[in-house]
Design a protein around this motif. Structure first.
Motif, PDB file in Angstrom:
ATOM      1  N   ARG A 178      38.008  11.334  -1.016  1.00  0.00           N
ATOM      2  CA  ARG A 178      39.336  10.920  -1.458  1.00  0.00           C
ATOM      3  C   ARG A 178      39.225   9.492  -1.995  1.00  0.00           C
ATOM      4  O   ARG A 178      38.519   8.663  -1.423  1.00  0.00           O
ATOM      5  N   TYR A 179      39.928   9.252  -3.094  1.00  0.00           N
ATOM      6  CA  TYR A 179      39.864   7.913  -3.649  1.00  0.00           C
ATOM      7  C   TYR A 179      41.256   7.394  -3.967  1.00  0.00           C
ATOM      8  O   TYR A 179      42.221   8.142  -4.086  1.00  0.00           O
ATOM      9  N   GLY A 180      41.356   6.087  -4.067  1.00  0.00           N
ATOM     10  CA  GLY A 180      42.592   5.432  -4.455  1.00  0.00           C
ATOM     11  C   GLY A 180      42.324   4.542  -5.654  1.00  0.00           C
ATOM     12  O   GLY A 180      41.235   3.999  -5.807  1.00  0.00           O
ATOM     13  N   ALA A 181      43.320   4.424  -6.517  1.00  0.00           N
ATOM     14  CA  ALA A 181      43.122   3.625  -7.721  1.00  0.00           C
ATOM     15  C   ALA A 181      44.393   2.876  -8.070  1.00  0.00           C
ATOM     16  O   ALA A 181      45.499   3.368  -7.846  1.00  0.00           O
ATOM     17  N   ALA A 182      44.235   1.687  -8.587  1.00  0.00           N
ATOM     18  CA  ALA A 182      45.330   0.907  -9.155  1.00  0.00           C
ATOM     19  C   ALA A 182      45.009   0.696 -10.625  1.00  0.00           C
ATOM     20  O   ALA A 182      43.947   0.141 -10.957  1.00  0.00           O
ATOM     21  N   ILE A 183      45.891   1.172 -11.480  1.00  0.00           N
ATOM     22  CA  ILE A 183      45.637   1.132 -12.915  1.00  0.00           C
ATOM     23  C   ILE A 183      46.762   0.382 -13.608  1.00  0.00           C
ATOM     24  O   ILE A 183      47.945   0.676 -13.397  1.00  0.00           O
ATOM     25  N   THR A 184      46.401  -0.587 -14.420  1.00  0.00           N
ATOM     26  CA  THR A 184      47.358  -1.274 -15.289  1.00  0.00           C
ATOM     27  C   THR A 184      46.950  -0.967 -16.719  1.00  0.00           C
ATOM     28  O   THR A 184      45.827  -1.277 -17.132  1.00  0.00           O
ATOM     29  N   ALA A 185      47.851  -0.329 -17.467  1.00  0.00           N
ATOM     30  CA  ALA A 185      47.504   0.148 -18.799  1.00  0.00           C
ATOM     31  C   ALA A 185      48.512  -0.331 -19.838  1.00  0.00           C
ATOM     32  O   ALA A 185      49.701  -0.438 -19.559  1.00  0.00           O
ATOM     33  N   ASP A 186      48.001  -0.615 -21.028  1.00  0.00           N
ATOM     34  CA  ASP A 186      48.899  -0.881 -22.154  1.00  0.00           C
ATOM     35  C   ASP A 186      49.577   0.419 -22.579  1.00  0.00           C
ATOM     36  O   ASP A 186      50.763   0.451 -22.886  1.00  0.00           O
ATOM     37  N   LYS A 187      48.806   1.513 -22.590  1.00  0.00           N
ATOM     38  CA  LYS A 187      49.319   2.838 -22.931  1.00  0.00           C
ATOM     39  C   LYS A 187      48.749   3.859 -21.963  1.00  0.00           C
ATOM     40  O   LYS A 187      47.574   3.799 -21.614  1.00  0.00           O
ATOM     41  N   PHE A 188      49.616   4.808 -21.550  1.00  0.00           N
ATOM     42  CA  PHE A 188      49.169   5.847 -20.623  1.00  0.00           C
ATOM     43  C   PHE A 188      49.877   7.139 -21.019  1.00  0.00           C
ATOM     44  O   PHE A 188      51.094   7.256 -20.886  1.00  0.00           O
ATOM     45  N   ASP A 189      49.118   8.115 -21.530  1.00  0.00           N
ATOM     46  CA  ASP A 189      49.684   9.404 -21.937  1.00  0.00           C
ATOM     47  C   ASP A 189      49.532  10.385 -20.778  1.00  0.00           C
ATOM     48  O   ASP A 189      48.455  10.915 -20.536  1.00  0.00           O
ATOM     49  N   LEU A 190      50.628  10.607 -20.067  1.00  0.00           N
ATOM     50  CA  LEU A 190      50.572  11.421 -18.853  1.00  0.00           C
ATOM     51  C   LEU A 190      50.218  12.869 -19.155  1.00  0.00           C
ATOM     52  O   LEU A 190      49.441  13.501 -18.432  1.00  0.00           O
ATOM     53  N   ASP A 191      50.764  13.433 -20.243  1.00  0.00           N
ATOM     54  CA  ASP A 191      50.493  14.830 -20.575  1.00  0.00           C
ATOM     55  C   ASP A 191      49.028  15.054 -20.929  1.00  0.00           C
ATOM     56  O   ASP A 191      48.401  16.008 -20.463  1.00  0.00           O
ATOM     57  N   LYS A 192      48.457  14.169 -21.736  1.00  0.00           N
ATOM     58  CA  LYS A 192      47.048  14.313 -22.098  1.00  0.00           C
ATOM     59  C   LYS A 192      46.143  14.132 -20.895  1.00  0.00           C
ATOM     60  O   LYS A 192      45.133  14.822 -20.739  1.00  0.00           O
ATOM     61  N   TRP A 193      46.548  13.189 -20.026  1.00  0.00           N
ATOM     62  CA  TRP A 193      45.722  12.947 -18.853  1.00  0.00           C
ATOM     63  C   TRP A 193      45.734  14.152 -17.924  1.00  0.00           C
ATOM     64  O   TRP A 193      44.713  14.528 -17.359  1.00  0.00           O
ATOM     65  N   LEU A 194      46.888  14.783 -17.783  1.00  0.00           N
ATOM     66  CA  LEU A 194      46.969  15.987 -16.957  1.00  0.00           C
ATOM     67  C   LEU A 194      46.072  17.091 -17.491  1.00  0.00           C
ATOM     68  O   LEU A 194      45.350  17.742 -16.728  1.00  0.00           O
ATOM     69  N   THR A 195      46.113  17.320 -18.789  1.00  0.00           N
ATOM     70  CA  THR A 195      45.374  18.448 -19.356  1.00  0.00           C
ATOM     71  C   THR A 195      43.895  18.156 -19.550  1.00  0.00           C
ATOM     72  O   THR A 195      43.114  19.070 -19.794  1.00  0.00           O
ATOM     73  N   ASP A 196      43.515  16.887 -19.397  1.00  0.00           N
ATOM     74  CA  ASP A 196      42.120  16.540 -19.675  1.00  0.00           C
ATOM     75  C   ASP A 196      41.357  16.074 -18.437  1.00  0.00           C
ATOM     76  O   ASP A 196      40.178  16.323 -18.301  1.00  0.00           O
ATOM     77  N   SER A 197      42.057  15.405 -17.536  1.00  0.00           N
ATOM     78  CA  SER A 197      41.326  14.688 -16.495  1.00  0.00           C
ATOM     79  C   SER A 197      41.605  15.132 -15.063  1.00  0.00           C
ATOM     80  O   SER A 197      40.967  14.640 -14.155  1.00  0.00           O
ATOM     81  N   MET A 240      44.703   6.957 -22.859  1.00  0.00           N
ATOM     82  CA  MET A 240      45.088   5.716 -22.197  1.00  0.00           C
ATOM     83  C   MET A 240      44.348   4.519 -22.803  1.00  0.00           C
ATOM     84  O   MET A 240      43.273   4.656 -23.382  1.00  0.00           O
ATOM     85  N   LYS A 241      44.970   3.386 -22.659  1.00  0.00           N
ATOM     86  CA  LYS A 241      44.341   2.122 -23.017  1.00  0.00           C
ATOM     87  C   LYS A 241      44.529   1.196 -21.838  1.00  0.00           C
ATOM     88  O   LYS A 241      45.588   0.613 -21.635  1.00  0.00           O
ATOM     89  N   ILE A 242      43.503   1.093 -21.002  1.00  0.00           N
ATOM     90  CA  ILE A 242      43.609   0.419 -19.718  1.00  0.00           C
ATOM     91  C   ILE A 242      43.224  -1.054 -19.853  1.00  0.00           C
ATOM     92  O   ILE A 242      42.170  -1.390 -20.393  1.00  0.00           O
ATOM     93  N   ALA A 243      44.099  -1.904 -19.354  1.00  0.00           N
ATOM     94  CA  ALA A 243      43.793  -3.326 -19.331  1.00  0.00           C
ATOM     95  C   ALA A 243      42.978  -3.674 -18.091  1.00  0.00           C
ATOM     96  O   ALA A 243      42.100  -4.533 -18.124  1.00  0.00           O
ATOM     97  N   GLN A 244      43.282  -2.987 -16.980  1.00  0.00           N
ATOM     98  CA  GLN A 244      42.572  -3.284 -15.735  1.00  0.00           C
ATOM     99  C   GLN A 244      42.634  -2.066 -14.816  1.00  0.00           C
ATOM    100  O   GLN A 244      43.651  -1.382 -14.728  1.00  0.00           O
ATOM    101  N   MET A 245      41.540  -1.776 -14.112  1.00  0.00           N
ATOM    102  CA  MET A 245      41.506  -0.645 -13.184  1.00  0.00           C
ATOM    103  C   MET A 245      40.584  -0.976 -12.027  1.00  0.00           C
ATOM    104  O   MET A 245      39.502  -1.522 -12.217  1.00  0.00           O
ATOM    105  N   SER A 246      41.045  -0.658 -10.821  1.00  0.00           N
ATOM    106  CA  SER A 246      40.167  -0.760  -9.656  1.00  0.00           C
ATOM    107  C   SER A 246      40.213   0.569  -8.921  1.00  0.00           C
ATOM    108  O   SER A 246      41.268   1.188  -8.798  1.00  0.00           O
ATOM    109  N   LEU A 247      39.070   1.049  -8.437  1.00  0.00           N
ATOM    110  CA  LEU A 247      38.967   2.366  -7.809  1.00  0.00           C
ATOM    111  C   LEU A 247      38.103   2.264  -6.567  1.00  0.00           C
ATOM    112  O   LEU A 247      37.025   1.660  -6.603  1.00  0.00           O
ATOM    113  N   LYS A 248      38.586   2.838  -5.473  1.00  0.00           N
ATOM    114  CA  LYS A 248      37.829   2.880  -4.232  1.00  0.00           C
ATOM    115  C   LYS A 248      37.854   4.306  -3.694  1.00  0.00           C
ATOM    116  O   LYS A 248      38.871   4.992  -3.781  1.00  0.00           O
TER     117      LYS A 248
END
Length: 287
Positions: free
Chosen positions: A30-49, A12-20
């Protein structure tokens, strides 16, 4: 509470993120997050994070969302996640110049070690007015070209890859051009004769093969997909010269076609329906 800007990693290449985050009365975090990204690779994020215990509610907006090697632009979705289930709701974006709207559920066996992550996926939704030549190219299909179209789909994949996709789809196309299937010349050829010539079959096949392509409208298709085999349960299309109805299968791995059905000419009136068979070789039509 964490706020980050211009955060970059492999998926991912995140322009802005807020997490609570907070802990409930039972001690679950439990947490909530709002993420604004230039690029977001869903498959890589699933397998890594996603190898994590906490539950999360996410709102993600991405200029370029990557899923199963597909690039979905101007994407946005809500996600409810946990260690073994991730539900993506209301994914909207642009795919192949068309409007995509889908829900996706990713699952994996509980207790799977982080280094052996294997997600399955299920997606249900629709794609409107997209360039379906790009879908044709993904499957390696040849012998025709497609116009803009709509797809309603309900698919699953055992390992979240296109190679293991199973499911069904209804497809409508604005235009379908079939090479070496010159349906438009048949009417003129048939109307030259007052009686049926003995070599009608050969004449019809020559007409199909030697006079270029035909463009059809009102294309409707219902297909089932099962790990590389496309079963075409219904394929109907027409133009001002008549209509065609086919059914059969395509082996994506080998490029082999087996399609058969009926060809109906609008003129001359009362001319019998022709039966056609098309197998593998683009020139191998039997009528």
């Amino acid at each position: 509470e964490i706020t980050a800007t211009h955060y970059t990693r492999s998926d991912m290449k995140i322009a802005q993120m807020s997490l609570k985050g907070k802990t409930d009365d039972q001690g679950h975090f439990r947490y909530g997050a709002a993420i604004t990204a230039d690029k977001f690779d869903l498959d890589k994020w699933l397998t890594d994070s996603w190898a994590m215990a906490p539950d999360a509610a996410l709102r993600i907006t991405a200029g370029d969302l990557v899923w199963q090697s597909l690039h979905i632009t101007n994407a946005s979705f809500d996600a409810a996640s946990g260690p073994s289930v991730v539900k993506v709701a209301g994914l909207e974006g642009t795919l192949w110049s068309g409007k995509l709207n889908t829900d996706i559920t990713f699952t994996r066996p509980e207790g799977t070690p982080p280094e052996k992550v294997l997600w399955s996926s299920g997606a249900k939704g629709h794609l409107q007015q997209a360039d379906l030549n790009q879908l044709k190219d993904i499957f390696g299909l040849t012998g025709f070209s497609a116009g803009a179209g709509d797809v309603n789909f309900d698919m699953t994949s055992a390992d979240n890859t296109l190679s293991t996709v199973k499911g069904a789809a209804d497809i409508k196309l604005s235009a379908l051009t079939i090479e070496r299937f010159n349906f438009d010349k048949l009417e003129d050829m048939v109307q030259q004769y007052a009686t049926v010539p003995e070599d009608l079959q050969q004449m019809v096949e020559n007409t199909f093969h030697k006079n270029g392509a035909s463009v059809f409208k009102d294309v409707q298709c219902h297909v089932k997909v099962d790990q590389g085999i496309l079963s075409t349960e219904t394929l109907k299309f027409s133009n001002s010269y008549g209509s065609v109805a086919l059914a059969g299968s395509v082996d994506v791995k080998t490029g082999g076609y087996t399609l058969s059905g009926n060809v109906h000419l609008n003129k001359p009136a009362g001319f019998p329906v022709l039966k056609t068979l098309h197998t593998t070789d683009l020139q191998d039509y039997t009528v």
